[in-house]
Each structure stands twice: as C-alpha cells, then as structure tokens.
Design a protein around this motif. Structure first.
Motif, mmCIF file in Angstrom:
data_model
loop_
_atom_site.group_PDB
_atom_site.id
_atom_site.type_symbol
_atom_site.label_atom_id
_atom_site.label_comp_id
_atom_site.label_asym_id
_atom_site.label_seq_id
_atom_site.Cartn_x
_atom_site.Cartn_y
_atom_site.Cartn_z
ATOM 1 N N MET A 106 -61.338 8.517 55.924
ATOM 2 C CA MET A 106 -60.362 8.470 57.019
ATOM 3 C C MET A 106 -60.613 7.260 57.894
ATOM 4 O O MET A 106 -61.762 6.872 58.139
ATOM 5 N N GLY A 107 -59.513 6.657 58.372
ATOM 6 C CA GLY A 107 -59.640 5.525 59.281
ATOM 7 C C GLY A 107 -58.309 4.820 59.473
ATOM 8 O O GLY A 107 -57.238 5.349 59.155
ATOM 9 N N ILE A 108 -58.371 3.599 59.993
ATOM 10 C CA ILE A 108 -57.175 2.775 60.170
ATOM 11 C C ILE A 108 -56.547 2.522 58.801
ATOM 12 O O ILE A 108 -57.239 2.199 57.834
ATOM 13 N N ASN A 109 -55.230 2.646 58.738
ATOM 14 C CA ASN A 109 -54.530 2.437 57.480
ATOM 15 C C ASN A 109 -54.737 0.995 57.010
ATOM 16 O O ASN A 109 -54.399 0.051 57.725
ATOM 17 N N PRO A 110 -55.277 0.804 55.781
ATOM 18 C CA PRO A 110 -55.481 -0.563 55.291
ATOM 19 C C PRO A 110 -54.191 -1.268 54.884
ATOM 20 O O PRO A 110 -54.190 -2.497 54.703
ATOM 21 N N PHE A 111 -53.084 -0.510 54.755
ATOM 22 C CA PHE A 111 -51.811 -1.130 54.398
ATOM 23 C C PHE A 111 -51.388 -2.106 55.492
ATOM 24 O O PHE A 111 -51.260 -1.744 56.655
ATOM 25 N N GLN A 112 -51.191 -3.348 55.137
ATOM 26 C CA GLN A 112 -50.778 -4.404 56.058
ATOM 27 C C GLN A 112 -51.801 -4.654 57.176
ATOM 28 O O GLN A 112 -51.461 -5.204 58.226
#
Length: 731
Positions: free
Chosen positions: A273-279
């Motif tokens: 879980m964490g900050i979305n790596p997408f973009q």
C-alpha cells in the motif's frame, strides 16, 4: 519493551497490546517477514524460513540455488533482483537503469513516534505510549538510502509504517514507485474486504475470495475518491463481526493511492500500500529526502468489530487534533437543500429564527454567498461577499444568529476556480492544466494548482480574511472536482508527474496553517460528500460530510460501511426533506431522525415550511439528541445487523462508563409472513442492570446481550425503533 532485537538470530519482535510482528535480517542483508498475528511472549524461531530450489527462480548468490527473493516472504521489496511479485519501490538512475538493491545497514529503537514532515500521521501524547524502530537500508552503487519506520503502541493492536528515501549519491535519482508498506503472508486462505462506491453512494462493503494474481483498489483521480477507499482488510473465511482474524491496512493520505493484494504461484499472499505509482515520479536531488505517507495496520483476533474499535479509538484520540477533538459537536441547520443558490438575507434570517425555536445550535450558510454566484457557472475563487444577496455582509447574518444564541458557519470550496471569475481572469495560469490544450471542466470548474506556493498563500490569506472579520465558528470545506490535464506552469517538464503529490502537500500546508491560526473554528471536510473521507483529512478536520445523499435508507449502508474505519463523531448526518432530493424516496421523519442521530446531527431543509406536527417531532429529536449526544459522539459504536446482508439494520452505542446504551433498529421494506426478530445488543456490562427509559422495564446486561429484545411486527416500509437504557444504579 515493545520492540525486541535478538542479535543472535537477527530478529525484530514488535509487541503491541495483543499483537506481535516479527521479521529477520537474513543472508545478504535482506529483510524477511516471519510473523504477524496474535501476541506471543517470545519468538524462538519456531517457523524458520524454508529454502527450496524452485524452477524459474533467479538466485542472487550463484552458489545457492535454494535462495531466491521470489520465494522468500519479505518486508520491503524491489523489482529486478529475482522477485517478480509486486515491488514496493522502484528507482531510476541517471544512466536509465531501474535496478537497485537496498540491504540492511543498521537500526535504532527509540521511545515515542516521530512526526512525518509535511504529512498527517498518528501521534503520541507521551513518548511512553509507543516505540519506534528505524531500519536503515542502503545501496551504495545507486547512492540511495531508505529508512523504514515502524511504530508499535502499548495500548493498541496497531503498527504504523512509512519510509524515508534519501539520495546519498552525487546524481539525481527518480522515485518511480515509493509505497509505504508491504507484508508477505505464507498462505492464501483469505477473503478481501474493500470499500467501494460513487458520488452519493459511498463506502459500500465488498467481500470476496482472493485469487491467484493481483487484486487492487486505487485512485488516480487526485483524491482518495468515493470510488475506492484507501483501505483493505484480509480476513479468514470464518471471520464475522465478533470472531476470526482480521489484518487491515488504512492509508493516511488524501491523494492518489494503491492497495494491492497478490497471490503468487506458491500460494503466498503479498499486500502492498502507498502512493499510486501510476503517473507518479519524484526527482530526488543529492542530499534530499522523500517521506512517504503512513499506513496504519491493525490486527484483530476477534473479528471486524474489534478492528473497528481499534481504528475508532486510535483516530479519535491519536489522529484528530485541536480543541474540538473532545468537544460535543453542535446540531446544525444548513441552508443548501432549503434554498440552493436562491436566497437573500431575509430568507436566511427566517431560517435562523425557525432553527432557534426548534433548539438548533448552529446555522451554516452554504454555496452562493460570494462573488456573483447565482449558479455553479461562476465565482469560485472570488472569496468576497455578494452584496446583492447580502447587502450588509456576512456580519449581518452572523450577528443575527449570535443575538439569538446560535453560532454561525460558512461553506467554502477553496481548491477550485471558475473560468468566469476575477481570479481566473487575473491568474489563468493558477489552475492545473497542460500547455496548448483547452481545459476539461467538471461541474463548470477547474482545479487550482496547490503545488504553487503563491496559490497556497492566496487561499490562506483570503480565507483567513473572511474568518478574522466575522464571528465564524464552523467551516464546511468542500471539493467537487477531480484532476484532469494534470500539469503545472510553475514546474519544469521533468517534474510534471510530481504535481498530484505536491498538490496534496500544498493542501495539507494550507489546512495546517488555517486550523492553527483559527483553533476555535470547527472545520468539516467535504468532497461532494464522502469523496475524500480519509484519515489524512481527519488529522486537520475532525469530521466529514459523509455523503451528499441525505436519503435515510441509502445512508444506512453509507454510514454502516464508513463505520468500519471511522467513528460516528466523524460523520456528518443530516435530516432532509421528502421526497428526498437525491432518490425521490418518501421516508418517515422519525426514521430520518434516527439515522441522522447516529452521527453528528444536522438538518438540511426549509424549516419555515414545516407543519406544526413536524416542528413538534423535530423539537423532540433535538431534545433527545442533546440528551444522548455524549454517548453517540464519544461512546463505543457496535454494528449488529448489516444492511448489506438483508432487509434489517441495527447498531448500538455504549457510553464510556457503560452506564448508558442507545440502540437503533431499521427495517427497509415490510414483508409478509415474517419471522420474529430478536435484537441482541453488544458491548454492555453484563453485570449491570439496565432500565428502559421508555417502558421502565429492567433487564440485566447479560440478558440484553445473550437473550435480546423481541421486536414488534410493524406493517410499514422504512420503519425505525430506538431503545434508550441507563444503568439502574445511576438512574
């Protein structure tokens, strides 16, 4: 001690109230996960790692085909060194390579819990409440250091995790993925619980079996979103409200996130879980650090109710802050569904006078008081009073309310800008946008670029000016637009993918500044209702408008699902008119009242149009709520019957001293030939005797828990019942 390091076996044993979490430094400096579950006294390597020669598994040590990162349960993982599962971090070097190998260097254990720079987080009031483990990993070739932070609490089954990345090299590096936590389980005997929804339909509960491969919840909308909440829980198949194991993860963050569950080829389960790596990308210059947001992990051996109790107690006492954390929340009237944009000073005063007569404590002026805001086409960003509607300003309305003994509150939507506004005409570059493209609007508005310091400063000063010149004790902070065409004219091309996270950092800076400057203002967050109901926002604003859907029957599911994580004191809940403006349903005023009284009670209808009978009923609701308010807002909340599983819903509240009990029962549709329902209450002191204040009947707490109350058969749709008990010794 809460954290024990065994230097002989290189194991770390974190001990909370009733939970243990154990991992080990193994060959090569890798961190291997060993156990998370019910608390144990000591760990003596009863479940050592198994090393097996598996086909298609890469081996970091050429002389050992049994050692592969693809088969070892780990703590913080990367891609490219043989582990083909979900990576927790990924870093790109200036040479284009994305291969890194962070391994153990050192650790330190200390009392207390550090704050996270620029980010909300759970806190301690005393260093004796918790211990923190900081494990340092390094990759000398890449010039990268990572500090893994684990905090364990003495009085909670909670572990918090986050990571600090530091560039210790001489070249820029790019963080492509920087998740906050990862846990590997050695089996896949789980079901997955998540919360999903949409605008006006938030926090639905989804429970399903996990399967081989990746299952995921996420948001790439610029906000935590109503579509998926930044939460997931793994539960055993036999887990109920009161039995079975629960492993839960909740992200203390208000922006793009991901929560992923992967079952691998050997039936191991990884949660990350964490900050979305997408973009996402973050350029880290030499000597600079990047702090990830925090994941709050809880373990329960007694079902979902125990999980919720942990979150409720932790978030009310060690996440929410400020003077309102322990203050009863006022009963309010909001003019939105009464007037929408069509009001003037006299109409507002009529509503205030009617509210005072009914016993309401706070009047909230919603959208339409500023600029030339007669509809949603204009004026966002122009935070000055519309003198056409309010010729004598906000002070006139606030003073009128104050003279009658009521408080005054105000709506803002600070993060947005209308193209038809003075602000946009003066600063068209202040919105989030990309060059050479016409903007895409949502709700006829654009998003201000909070990654810019000048935009943040403007919002702080313009809002502070309004708050300092008027006697305002409550602010509803709305946000009705997700991000598109994401870009900032203030950032260089190589940093454009930093905009969503920089936006959230800017938002947190604004809120921290304002709540510090105005400690006597109760801030309530809102995003078209529950579109940004997350733990990050609660750090600054101790309550949230739970949903724009005010229909009582819809609210049963919305408030029930929200209660998995967040206590009733954080939920704004209003009684609105019928037919309901969102779904057209006609529901008894009594039922609408019982649903709204299960949170922070408010009204959102035209009080000047009530019948005498309705006024009398509302007076009774308000009087009763004031009587039970402390138990509703500061007591324990227990779910009894789920609206997701049938036609009935029930829950009850217990005061802190267990001397008062308030229970609500709801039935959606009348049915023929129904069975008799017995309502068994939860959480009471079994050794006390309780008196029903409506009937004077006396029951033992154990009787109410185990035998229950036989409910009457009522041949109506949308019915509700309320039960109010007090301890006989204190009656």
């Amino acid at each position: 001690m809460s954290i024990i390091f065994d230097s002989h076996n290189n194991t770390f044993h974190l001990q909370g109230k009733n939970t243990s979490y154990i991992f080990q430094v193994i060959r090569g400096g890798y961190l291997a996960h060993l156990y998370w579950g019910h608390k144990i006294r000591n760990y003596n390597m009863s479940n050592p790692l198994s090393f097996i020669d598996r086909g298609f598994c890469a081996n970091p040590f050429a002389d050992d085909r049994k050692f592969s990162l693809d088969t070892i349960p780990q703590e913080y993982t990367t891609y490219g060194n043989g582990d083909f599962r979900i990576p927790t971090y990924e870093i790109q070097l200036e040479n284009g390579s994305t291969i890194t190998n962070l391994t153990y260097v050192s650790h330190k254990i200390f009392k207390g819990k550090p704050a996270l720079n620029g980010l909300p987080s759970v806190y301690t009031l005393s260093d004796d409440e918790a211990e923190t483990l900081e494990v340092t990993l390094e990759d000398d070739i890449a010039g990268v250091r990572a500090m893994l932070l684990y905090t364990v609490f003495n009085d909670f089954n909670v572990i918090t995790r986050s990571v600090i990345f530091e560039n210790i090299g001489c070249e820029n590096i790019n963080l492509l993925r920087a998740l906050s936590a990862s846990v590997d389980f050695r089996d896949d005997d789980f079901q997955l619980i998540t919360l999903y929804g949409s605008h006006t339909n938030e926090k639905n509960i989804c429970r399903r079996n996990i399967v081989p491969g990746i299952q995921m919840v996420d948001s790439a909308r610029g906000a935590s979103s109503p579509q998926q909440a930044p939460f997931l829980a793994l539960v055993r198949n036999n887990t109920t409200e009161t039995t079975g194991e629960v492993y839960s993860f909740n992200f203390v963050y208000s922006g793009n996130f991901t929560g992923q569950v992967e079952v691998d080829q050997y039936k191991n389960t990884r949660v990350a879980m964490g900050i979305n790596p997408f973009q996402f990308n973050w350029m880290l210059e030499p000597g600079k650090c990047f702090q990830t947001p925090e994941v709050v992990m809880t373990y329960s051996s007694n079902g979902l109710d125990e999980m919720s109790q942990e979150y409720h107690k932790l978030y009310t006492t060690r996440l929410c802050r400020g003077s309102f954390k322990n203050k009863p929340r006022p009963i309010l009237i909001n003019n939105w569904e009464a007037t929408y944009f069509d009001f003037n000073a006299e109409k507002l005063k009529d509503i205030i006078k009617s509210a005072k007569d009914l016993g309401i404590e706070l009047f909230v002026l919603d959208d339409g008081w500023f600029g030339k805001r007669d509809n949603d086409l204009s004026s966002l960003g122009d935070w000055f009073v519309d003198k056409k509607k309010l010729p004598n300003g906000l002070e006139d309305i606030a003073s009128y309310a104050n003279i009658l003994g009521m408080e005054f509150g105000l709506w803002f939507e600070p993060e947005m800008i209308s193209q038809d506004s003075e602000l946009y005409r003066n600063h068209p570059d202040w919105c989030i946008h990309t060059p050479n493209r016409d903007p895409i609007v949502g709700r006829n508005q654009l998003v201000l670029d909070l990654s810019r310091h000048d935009v943040c400063d403007y919002l702080i000063e313009s809002i502070a000016d309004i708050l300092s010149k008027n006697n305002i004790t409550y602010v509803k902070w709305d946000m009705n637009r997700h991000m598109t065409h994401i870009g900032s004219s203030a950032l260089e091309p190589s940093r454009q993918r930093e905009v969503p996270h920089r936006y959230i950092l800017g938002l947190y800076h604004i809120m921290e500044t304002l709540v510090s400057r105005f400690p006597n203002v109760l801030f309530e967050s809102c995003s078209s209702g529950g579109g940004r109901f997350d733990a990050g926002m609660l750090y600054y604003m101790p309550q949230t408008w739970t949903s724009d859907n005010t229909d009582a029957i819809c609210r049963l599911k919305i408030q029930y699902g929200t209660s998995l994580l967040y206590p009733p004191i954080t939920m704004g809940a209003h009684i609105s008119t019928c037919p309901n403006h969102q779904v057209g349903r006609i529901t008894p005023l009594e039922t609408r009242g019982h649903v709204a009284m299960s949170g922070n009670l408010g009204y959102e209808l035209d009080l000047t149009k009530l019948t005498d009978e309705e006024k009398l009923l509302i007076k009774g609701q308000i009087s009763k709520y004031k009587e039970i308010r402390n138990t509703i807002q500061f007591g324990r909340f227990h779910r009894i019957l789920s609206p997701f599983e049938g036609n009935e819903t029930a829950w009850n509240f217990i005061s802190k001293d267990e001397k008062e009990v308030v229970a609500f029962y709801f039935k959606t549709l009348s049915e023929p030939a129904t069975s008799i329902t017995t309502l068994k209450l939860k959480g009471l002191d079994p050794n006390r005797n309780y008196i029903n204040l409506d009937t004077s009947e006396i029951f033992g707490g154990d009787e109410l828990i185990h035998v229950g109350i036989t409910l009457p058969r009522i041949k109506k749709d949308f019915i509700s019942l309320m039960f109010h008990f007090k301890s006989l010794d204190d009656y």
